[in-house]
Write a protein that holds these residues in place. Structure first.
Motif, PDB file in Angstrom:
ATOM      1  N   ASP A  85      -0.690  -6.504  -7.097  1.00 23.62           N
ATOM      2  CA  ASP A  85       0.551  -5.452  -6.566  1.00 23.62           C
ATOM      3  C   ASP A  85       0.559  -5.508  -5.083  1.00 23.62           C
ATOM      4  O   ASP A  85      -0.517  -5.281  -4.617  1.00 23.62           O
ATOM      5  CB  ASP A  85       0.367  -4.343  -6.969  1.00 23.62           C
ATOM      6  N   GLU A  86       1.562  -5.967  -4.391  1.00 22.57           N
ATOM      7  CA  GLU A  86       1.466  -6.127  -3.033  1.00 22.57           C
ATOM      8  C   GLU A  86       1.486  -4.764  -2.387  1.00 22.57           C
ATOM      9  O   GLU A  86       0.746  -4.802  -0.971  1.00 22.57           O
ATOM     10  CB  GLU A  86       2.896  -6.916  -2.340  1.00 22.57           C
ATOM     11  N   GLU A  87       2.003  -3.933  -2.873  1.00 24.40           N
ATOM     12  CA  GLU A  87       1.997  -2.528  -2.108  1.00 24.40           C
ATOM     13  C   GLU A  87       0.720  -1.899  -1.938  1.00 24.40           C
ATOM     14  O   GLU A  87       0.129  -1.423  -1.040  1.00 24.40           O
ATOM     15  CB  GLU A  87       3.054  -1.441  -2.781  1.00 24.40           C
ATOM     16  N   VAL A  88       0.034  -2.022  -3.212  1.00 19.37           N
ATOM     17  CA  VAL A  88      -1.456  -1.435  -3.093  1.00 19.37           C
ATOM     18  C   VAL A  88      -2.418  -2.444  -2.332  1.00 19.37           C
ATOM     19  O   VAL A  88      -3.270  -1.979  -1.428  1.00 19.37           O
ATOM     20  CB  VAL A  88      -2.074  -1.379  -4.360  1.00 19.37           C
ATOM     21  N   ARG A  89      -2.091  -3.801  -2.282  1.00 21.31           N
ATOM     22  CA  ARG A  89      -2.860  -4.612  -1.729  1.00 21.31           C
ATOM     23  C   ARG A  89      -2.769  -4.433   0.072  1.00 21.31           C
ATOM     24  O   ARG A  89      -3.643  -4.557   0.574  1.00 21.31           O
ATOM     25  CB  ARG A  89      -2.593  -6.246  -1.999  1.00 21.31           C
ATOM     26  N   ARG A  90      -1.548  -4.166   0.290  1.00 24.35           N
ATOM     27  CA  ARG A  90      -1.211  -3.836   1.655  1.00 24.35           C
ATOM     28  C   ARG A  90      -1.820  -2.608   2.252  1.00 24.35           C
ATOM     29  O   ARG A  90      -2.429  -2.681   3.219  1.00 24.35           O
ATOM     30  CB  ARG A  90       0.455  -3.586   1.925  1.00 24.35           C
ATOM     31  N   LEU A  91      -1.852  -1.568   1.344  1.00 22.64           N
ATOM     32  CA  LEU A  91      -2.358  -0.351   1.562  1.00 22.64           C
ATOM     33  C   LEU A  91      -3.925  -0.625   1.908  1.00 22.64           C
ATOM     34  O   LEU A  91      -4.608  -0.035   2.734  1.00 22.64           O
ATOM     35  CB  LEU A  91      -2.263   0.651   0.707  1.00 22.64           C
ATOM     36  N   GLU A 165      -5.131   0.111  -9.880  1.00 24.20           N
ATOM     37  CA  GLU A 165      -4.307   0.804  -8.911  1.00 24.20           C
ATOM     38  C   GLU A 165      -4.481   2.094  -9.032  1.00 24.20           C
ATOM     39  O   GLU A 165      -4.574   2.898  -7.959  1.00 24.20           O
ATOM     40  CB  GLU A 165      -2.857   0.119  -8.907  1.00 24.20           C
ATOM     41  N   GLU A 209      -1.481   8.986   4.809  1.00 24.72           N
ATOM     42  CA  GLU A 209      -1.736   8.172   3.756  1.00 24.72           C
ATOM     43  C   GLU A 209      -2.027   8.884   2.292  1.00 24.72           C
ATOM     44  O   GLU A 209      -1.628   8.542   1.241  1.00 24.72           O
ATOM     45  CB  GLU A 209      -2.850   7.537   4.070  1.00 24.72           C
ATOM     46  N   LEU A 212       1.350   9.158   1.005  1.00 25.28           N
ATOM     47  CA  LEU A 212       2.050   7.877   0.517  1.00 25.28           C
ATOM     48  C   LEU A 212       1.265   7.727  -0.853  1.00 25.28           C
ATOM     49  O   LEU A 212       1.902   7.108  -1.778  1.00 25.28           O
ATOM     50  CB  LEU A 212       1.507   6.685   1.775  1.00 25.28           C
ATOM     51  N   MET A 216       2.911   6.669  -4.429  1.00 24.73           N
ATOM     52  CA  MET A 216       2.453   5.560  -5.033  1.00 24.73           C
ATOM     53  C   MET A 216       2.103   5.948  -6.294  1.00 24.73           C
ATOM     54  O   MET A 216       2.119   5.224  -7.415  1.00 24.73           O
ATOM     55  CB  MET A 216       1.423   4.727  -4.386  1.00 24.73           C
ATOM     56  N   LYS A 219       4.966   6.790  -8.850  1.00 25.73           N
ATOM     57  CA  LYS A 219       5.665   5.403  -9.279  1.00 25.73           C
ATOM     58  C   LYS A 219       5.062   4.808 -10.417  1.00 25.73           C
ATOM     59  O   LYS A 219       5.581   4.188 -11.186  1.00 25.73           O
ATOM     60  CB  LYS A 219       5.602   4.415  -8.014  1.00 25.73           C
TER      61      LYS A 219
END
Length: 224
Positions: A85-91, A165, A209, A212, A216, A219
């Motif tokens: 998951d790009e969102e979790v990896r980015r965070l 995640e 965060e 944020l 997440m 979701k």
């Protein structure tokens, strides 16, 4: 000499310059008032020592938050390899990068102050007026509030996908809450201005965060 002879006038170089003297006076008054303001501001807190002592809040915070940050970096690297998951990896990347840099700053200050990075026989967060783990010792590796236990880290290593995640977001939310609590302690107690500034930055960033990560988690059908 006759009475009709002109009287010499002062040369321009010796003639008073009212504009110049007004400017000098203004500067002097400004410095006087500025000095008074500094005196008042300094009276509101203890003057920072030239070099913090090993028992100071400055040294205690630098040591304890370095340990706290190290676990956040570790958890972020774990989840990076357990999800696509790009969102979790980015965070996770942002947290790991930020906290690794801050940890380097705090360890650098300890070197600059010629103080040990680890002080044996001293409970974590003693500088805040509290012991990190109490009389029973650390709870399964959780040295300070918010830190994950060894069992929780093992669970994160074994999880994958959405499970990893959600677990990461929950653990990091609690980790941030503990970090905010400690950073607020430094804002109140630390004497070194740049360190207080770093601590306040931690509070602001980690509270943001936390919000944020709550979004997440929603979701993903979960809560912190």
């Amino acid at each position: 000499m006759s009475g009709d002879e002109d009287v010499p006038t002062p040369s321009p170089a010796r003639r008073p310059n009212r504009t110049r003297w007004a400017a000098v006076t203004a500067v002097a008054l400004a410095l006087l008032f500025a000095g008074g303001a500094v005196t008042v501001a300094s009276a509101e807190r203890e003057e920072a020592p030239r070099t913090p002592s090993t028992a100071s809040a400055d040294a205690g915070f630098a040591r304890d938050m370095s340990v706290h940050h190290q676990q956040a970096v570790e958890m972020s690297f774990i989840v990076r390899d357990r999800t696509e998951d790009e969102e979790v990896r980015r965070l996770a990347y942002d947290i790991a990068n930020t906290q690794a840099n801050q940890r380097g700053m705090m360890l650098g200050w300890l070197d600059l102050w010629d103080l040990p990075k680890v002080e044996s026989g001293v409970e974590p967060m003693t500088w805040m007026g509290m012991g990190g783990s109490g009389d029973t010792g650390p709870l399964d590796g959780a040295l300070m509030p918010g830190m994950a236990t060894n069992a929780q880290l093992d669970a994160l290593r074994k999880a994958s996908g959405r499970e990893a995640e959600v677990l990461y977001l929950k653990l990091m939310t609690e980790h941030h809450r503990g970090g905010v609590h400690m950073a607020e302690g430094c804002v109140r107690k630390c004497s070194v201005e740049v360190e207080r500034g770093l601590a306040q930055g931690m509070v602001d960033a980690q509270e943001s965060e936390i919000l944020l990560m709550a979004d997440m988690l929603r979701k993903r059908g979960a809560t912190a």
